[in-house]
Design a protein around this motif. Structure first.
Motif, PDB file in Angstrom:
ATOM      1  N   ALA A 200       2.334 -12.106  -0.632  1.00  0.00           N
ATOM      2  CA  ALA A 200       1.873 -11.212   0.428  1.00  0.00           C
ATOM      3  C   ALA A 200       2.904 -10.050   0.882  1.00  0.00           C
ATOM      4  O   ALA A 200       4.059 -10.768   1.427  1.00  0.00           O
ATOM      5  CB  ALA A 200       0.909 -11.754   1.444  1.00  0.00           C
ATOM      6  N   ARG A 201       2.876  -8.964   0.748  1.00  0.00           N
ATOM      7  CA  ARG A 201       3.876  -7.965   1.141  1.00  0.00           C
ATOM      8  C   ARG A 201       3.556  -6.870   2.003  1.00  0.00           C
ATOM      9  O   ARG A 201       2.371  -6.417   1.763  1.00  0.00           O
ATOM     10  CB  ARG A 201       4.813  -7.482  -0.024  1.00  0.00           C
ATOM     11  N   LEU A 202       4.195  -6.512   2.892  1.00  0.00           N
ATOM     12  CA  LEU A 202       3.940  -5.234   3.558  1.00  0.00           C
ATOM     13  C   LEU A 202       5.197  -4.156   3.139  1.00  0.00           C
ATOM     14  O   LEU A 202       6.357  -4.557   3.578  1.00  0.00           O
ATOM     15  CB  LEU A 202       4.024  -5.344   5.110  1.00  0.00           C
ATOM     16  N   LEU A 203       4.737  -3.332   2.231  1.00  0.00           N
ATOM     17  CA  LEU A 203       5.852  -2.529   1.748  1.00  0.00           C
ATOM     18  C   LEU A 203       6.084  -1.093   2.524  1.00  0.00           C
ATOM     19  O   LEU A 203       5.354  -0.277   2.594  1.00  0.00           O
ATOM     20  CB  LEU A 203       5.387  -2.199   0.304  1.00  0.00           C
ATOM     21  N   MET A 204       7.055  -1.433   3.435  1.00  0.00           N
ATOM     22  CA  MET A 204       7.510  -0.311   4.263  1.00  0.00           C
ATOM     23  C   MET A 204       8.551   0.536   3.936  1.00  0.00           C
ATOM     24  O   MET A 204       9.648   1.094   4.664  1.00  0.00           O
ATOM     25  CB  MET A 204       7.500  -0.774   5.931  1.00  0.00           C
ATOM     26  N   GLY A 205       9.020   0.454   2.619  1.00  0.00           N
ATOM     27  CA  GLY A 205      10.248   1.404   2.144  1.00  0.00           C
ATOM     28  C   GLY A 205       9.864   2.720   1.960  1.00  0.00           C
ATOM     29  O   GLY A 205       8.659   3.261   1.998  1.00  0.00           O
ATOM     30  N   PRO A 206      10.439   3.439   1.059  1.00  0.00           N
ATOM     31  CA  PRO A 206      10.267   4.685   0.538  1.00  0.00           C
ATOM     32  C   PRO A 206       9.381   4.921  -0.752  1.00  0.00           C
ATOM     33  O   PRO A 206       9.070   6.038  -1.075  1.00  0.00           O
ATOM     34  CB  PRO A 206      11.499   5.235   0.218  1.00  0.00           C
ATOM     35  N   GLY A 207       8.567   3.736  -1.002  1.00  0.00           N
ATOM     36  CA  GLY A 207       7.709   3.859  -2.238  1.00  0.00           C
ATOM     37  C   GLY A 207       8.248   2.953  -3.389  1.00  0.00           C
ATOM     38  O   GLY A 207       9.574   2.917  -3.402  1.00  0.00           O
ATOM     39  N   PRO A 208       7.383   2.242  -4.047  1.00  0.00           N
ATOM     40  CA  PRO A 208       5.808   2.136  -3.695  1.00  0.00           C
ATOM     41  C   PRO A 208       5.651   1.620  -2.347  1.00  0.00           C
ATOM     42  O   PRO A 208       6.283   0.729  -1.773  1.00  0.00           O
ATOM     43  CB  PRO A 208       5.340   1.121  -4.929  1.00  0.00           C
ATOM     44  N   ILE A 209       4.373   2.120  -1.938  1.00  0.00           N
ATOM     45  CA  ILE A 209       3.857   1.230  -0.868  1.00  0.00           C
ATOM     46  C   ILE A 209       2.747   0.547  -1.044  1.00  0.00           C
ATOM     47  O   ILE A 209       1.999   0.416  -2.399  1.00  0.00           O
ATOM     48  CB  ILE A 209       3.700   2.247   0.277  1.00  0.00           C
ATOM     49  N   THR A 210       2.347  -0.467   0.011  1.00  0.00           N
ATOM     50  CA  THR A 210       1.203  -1.235  -0.108  1.00  0.00           C
ATOM     51  C   THR A 210       0.067  -0.477  -0.525  1.00  0.00           C
ATOM     52  O   THR A 210      -0.441   0.713  -0.022  1.00  0.00           O
ATOM     53  CB  THR A 210       0.762  -1.964   1.087  1.00  0.00           C
ATOM     54  N   ALA A 211      -0.778  -0.722  -1.587  1.00  0.00           N
ATOM     55  CA  ALA A 211      -1.736  -0.058  -2.112  1.00  0.00           C
ATOM     56  C   ALA A 211      -3.154   0.010  -1.188  1.00  0.00           C
ATOM     57  O   ALA A 211      -3.337  -1.137  -0.863  1.00  0.00           O
ATOM     58  CB  ALA A 211      -2.047  -0.202  -3.810  1.00  0.00           C
ATOM     59  N   ASP A 212      -3.975   0.961  -1.294  1.00  0.00           N
ATOM     60  CA  ASP A 212      -5.082   0.918  -0.329  1.00  0.00           C
ATOM     61  C   ASP A 212      -6.011   0.016  -1.159  1.00  0.00           C
ATOM     62  O   ASP A 212      -6.142   0.224  -2.287  1.00  0.00           O
ATOM     63  CB  ASP A 212      -5.733   2.428  -0.173  1.00  0.00           C
ATOM     64  N   PRO A 213      -6.695  -0.930  -0.548  1.00  0.00           N
ATOM     65  CA  PRO A 213      -7.498  -1.824  -1.247  1.00  0.00           C
ATOM     66  C   PRO A 213      -8.758  -1.028  -1.954  1.00  0.00           C
ATOM     67  O   PRO A 213      -9.114  -1.591  -3.086  1.00  0.00           O
ATOM     68  CB  PRO A 213      -8.168  -2.789  -0.146  1.00  0.00           C
ATOM     69  N   ARG A 214      -8.986  -0.124  -1.494  1.00  0.00           N
ATOM     70  CA  ARG A 214     -10.417   0.822  -1.990  1.00  0.00           C
ATOM     71  C   ARG A 214      -9.827   1.362  -3.142  1.00  0.00           C
ATOM     72  O   ARG A 214     -10.589   1.430  -4.289  1.00  0.00           O
ATOM     73  CB  ARG A 214     -10.741   1.705  -1.077  1.00  0.00           C
ATOM     74  N   VAL A 215      -8.619   1.698  -3.491  1.00  0.00           N
ATOM     75  CA  VAL A 215      -7.897   2.189  -4.651  1.00  0.00           C
ATOM     76  C   VAL A 215      -8.067   0.959  -5.746  1.00  0.00           C
ATOM     77  O   VAL A 215      -8.299   1.127  -6.916  1.00  0.00           O
ATOM     78  CB  VAL A 215      -6.625   2.835  -4.563  1.00  0.00           C
ATOM     79  N   LEU A 216      -7.614  -0.246  -5.089  1.00  0.00           N
ATOM     80  CA  LEU A 216      -7.472  -1.198  -6.373  1.00  0.00           C
ATOM     81  C   LEU A 216      -8.715  -1.729  -6.740  1.00  0.00           C
ATOM     82  O   LEU A 216      -9.169  -1.985  -8.074  1.00  0.00           O
ATOM     83  CB  LEU A 216      -6.545  -2.457  -5.389  1.00  0.00           C
ATOM     84  N   ARG A 217      -9.842  -1.640  -5.933  1.00  0.00           N
ATOM     85  CA  ARG A 217     -11.160  -2.005  -6.061  1.00  0.00           C
ATOM     86  C   ARG A 217     -11.640  -0.928  -7.395  1.00  0.00           C
ATOM     87  O   ARG A 217     -12.327  -1.328  -8.215  1.00  0.00           O
ATOM     88  CB  ARG A 217     -11.902  -1.824  -5.000  1.00  0.00           C
ATOM     89  N   ALA A 218     -11.340   0.318  -7.026  1.00  0.00           N
ATOM     90  CA  ALA A 218     -11.901   1.174  -8.051  1.00  0.00           C
ATOM     91  C   ALA A 218     -11.066   1.061  -9.324  1.00  0.00           C
ATOM     92  O   ALA A 218     -11.745   1.255 -10.398  1.00  0.00           O
ATOM     93  CB  ALA A 218     -11.305   2.702  -7.594  1.00  0.00           C
ATOM     94  N   MET A 219      -9.839   0.504  -9.321  1.00  0.00           N
ATOM     95  CA  MET A 219      -9.117   0.417 -10.607  1.00  0.00           C
ATOM     96  C   MET A 219      -9.734  -0.903 -11.324  1.00  0.00           C
ATOM     97  O   MET A 219      -9.367  -1.260 -12.571  1.00  0.00           O
ATOM     98  CB  MET A 219      -7.773   0.321 -10.411  1.00  0.00           C
ATOM     99  N   SER A 220     -10.514  -1.732 -10.590  1.00  0.00           N
ATOM    100  CA  SER A 220     -10.942  -2.927 -11.394  1.00  0.00           C
ATOM    101  C   SER A 220     -12.492  -2.598 -12.140  1.00  0.00           C
ATOM    102  O   SER A 220     -12.931  -3.285 -12.769  1.00  0.00           O
ATOM    103  CB  SER A 220     -11.378  -3.855 -10.340  1.00  0.00           C
ATOM    104  N   ALA A 221     -12.826  -1.432 -12.080  1.00  0.00           N
ATOM    105  CA  ALA A 221     -14.156  -0.994 -12.775  1.00  0.00           C
ATOM    106  C   ALA A 221     -14.020  -1.035 -14.075  1.00  0.00           C
ATOM    107  O   ALA A 221     -12.710  -0.776 -14.765  1.00  0.00           O
ATOM    108  CB  ALA A 221     -14.457   0.407 -12.335  1.00  0.00           C
ATOM    109  N   GLN A 222     -14.862  -1.364 -14.877  1.00  0.00           N
ATOM    110  CA  GLN A 222     -14.921  -1.488 -16.435  1.00  0.00           C
ATOM    111  C   GLN A 222     -14.666  -0.274 -17.011  1.00  0.00           C
ATOM    112  O   GLN A 222     -14.969   1.153 -16.413  1.00  0.00           O
ATOM    113  CB  GLN A 222     -16.507  -2.052 -16.792  1.00  0.00           C
TER     114      GLN A 222
END
Length: 408
Positions: free
Chosen positions: A11-33
């Motif tokens: 578990a990380r909170l990415l508060m640097g210049p990027g990459p940052i913590t991805a939005d969970p909704r984006v990760l869910r979209a990327m799990s689509a078939q």
């Protein structure tokens, strides 16, 4: 030899210049078939992506699409497709990523000229104009916001200058698109390329880009030359685009209604990029940018509330990142290591002339939110106190709260 187990990142909170913590909704979209590359669902999704990113870039450009690569690959695609060997390029270098534009343009065979600016400052319009008059370039290439310095380069007036000196205008918007105002058409930008992993709240690996009719004309002309070479067998005649994978002429054909095969689209990344843009527009582009500005101000106030010096020109600061001067006598890497090990929070280091001198703390995308700002400030205060820095008790969190209160 035993096999490793399933991937299980900490578990990380990415508060640097990027990459940052991805939005969970984006990760869910990327799990689509997956679907087939020419399945109607897939081609419809590609068209949707083009329409969504026209709104994000604030442009009517037909050629607004994704380049299947990291943001660096998109920069290379733009420059290798726009530049012929011997073309003159002017690059204002204000940080690490200005140097990257120089390197890529040189690899394209261009004659590269620079305007060298002190890191942490902007390139003033009169300085750029003097260089344009001297160099007379084919292309002015500049970074909109350089995370190495946290400074946002103004684009006001560049359109008029490029029209006056008859050159194209390219912008690297990797670190700014979505979270900072960027008006492609109004500012006369001919080509702009970005990435998902910063303000857009996604992972690296897909790069939204947009190209004006003027830029497309240059690219199509080179594509026509290349077709002539193939047809006539004359490999000496002209300057075809030096890359196959990053040949924007062929990529345009792939994204057009013709769907001429160029590569296999990175379907999962397209799903993610689509969701990134959809979420920006669902919130509203102006509201999305206002959220970045709010949390950026709170983080800035917080580090100042800890008595820390802020790096760079604050009048031209990016909304989504703050540079913090590392206090004298403090091992900056040790502090970063402790924040990661004990709190699971990553902040950024720097490089070049700022290596060992500056931390970079981002508030962007999914992490442009109150709890992420307050948690980071609290952890930074604790670690600084443990290494002997006398910071005001609760100074960072209190100052951030004040900033939020002032905006309410």
């Amino acid at each position: 030899m035993s096999l490793p187990g399933p991937i299980d990142p900490p578990a990380r909170l990415l508060m640097g210049p990027g990459p940052i913590t991805a939005d969970p909704r984006v990760l869910r979209a990327m799990s689509a078939q997956l679907v087939g590359q020419y399945d109607p669902f897939m081609t419809d999704a590609m068209n949707e992506v083009m329409g969504l990113y026209r709104q994000v870039f604030v442009t009517g450009n037909q050629q607004t699409l994704l380049i299947d690569s990291t943001a660096r690959g998109a920069i290379e695609a733009a420059l290798v497709s726009l530049l012929e060997p011997g073309d003159r390029v002017l690059v204002p270098v204000m940080g690490r990523f200005g140097h990257l534009l120089v390197e890529i343009a040189q690899r394209c065979g261009a004659e590269v000229h620079t305007v060298d600016i002190e890191w942490g400052r902007i390139a003033e319009l009169d300085v750029i104009e003097a260089a344009l008059e001297r160099v007379r370039p084919t292309l002015l290439a500049t970074v909109h916001g350089d995370t190495s310095t946290t400074v946002l380069q103004p684009f006001d007036g560049l359109k008029e200058l490029c029209e006056r000196y008859d050159c194209l205008l390219y912008a690297d918007v990797t670190a700014t698109i979505g979270g900072n105002p960027f008006l492609t058409d109004a500012w006369g930008v001919d080509a702009a390329t970005g990435g998902l992993q910063k303000c857009l709240g996604g992972p690296s690996g897909s790069a939204p880009a947009t190209f004006s009719a003027r830029a497309v004309e240059v690219i199509e002309r080179r594509k026509s030359i290349e077709a002539g070479i193939r047809a006539e067998g004359d490999a000496v005649a002209a300057h075809p685009i030096r890359s196959n994978y990053f040949d924007l002429g062929m990529i345009f054909d792939y994204w057009s209604s013709r769907r001429l095969n160029h590569h296999t689209e990175a379907t999962t990344m397209l799903y993610g990029a689509r969701e990134c843009a959809r979420l920006v527009l669902e919130e509203g582009l102006e509201a999305y940018q206002a959220r970045h500005a709010l949390h950026g101000r709170a983080m800035l106030a917080g580090v100042q509330g800890l008595g820390l010096e802020v790096f760079g020109d604050l009048e031209h600061k990016m909304a989504n990142i703050v540079g913090v001067a590392i206090p004298d006598g403090v091992d900056g890497e040790a502090v970063r290591g402790t924040m990661l090990a004990d709190f699971g929070i990553e902040i950024g280091t720097s490089f070049g002339p700022l290596a060992g001198r500056v931390w970079r703390i981002g508030t962007m995308g999914y992490n442009a939110r109150t709890d992420a700002v307050l948690t980071t400030l609290s952890a930074l205060e604790t670690v600084l106190r443990r290494v002997g820095v006398a910071v005001p008790t609760g100074g960072g969190v209190d100052a951030a709260y004040d900033a939020y209160g002032a905006a309410a």
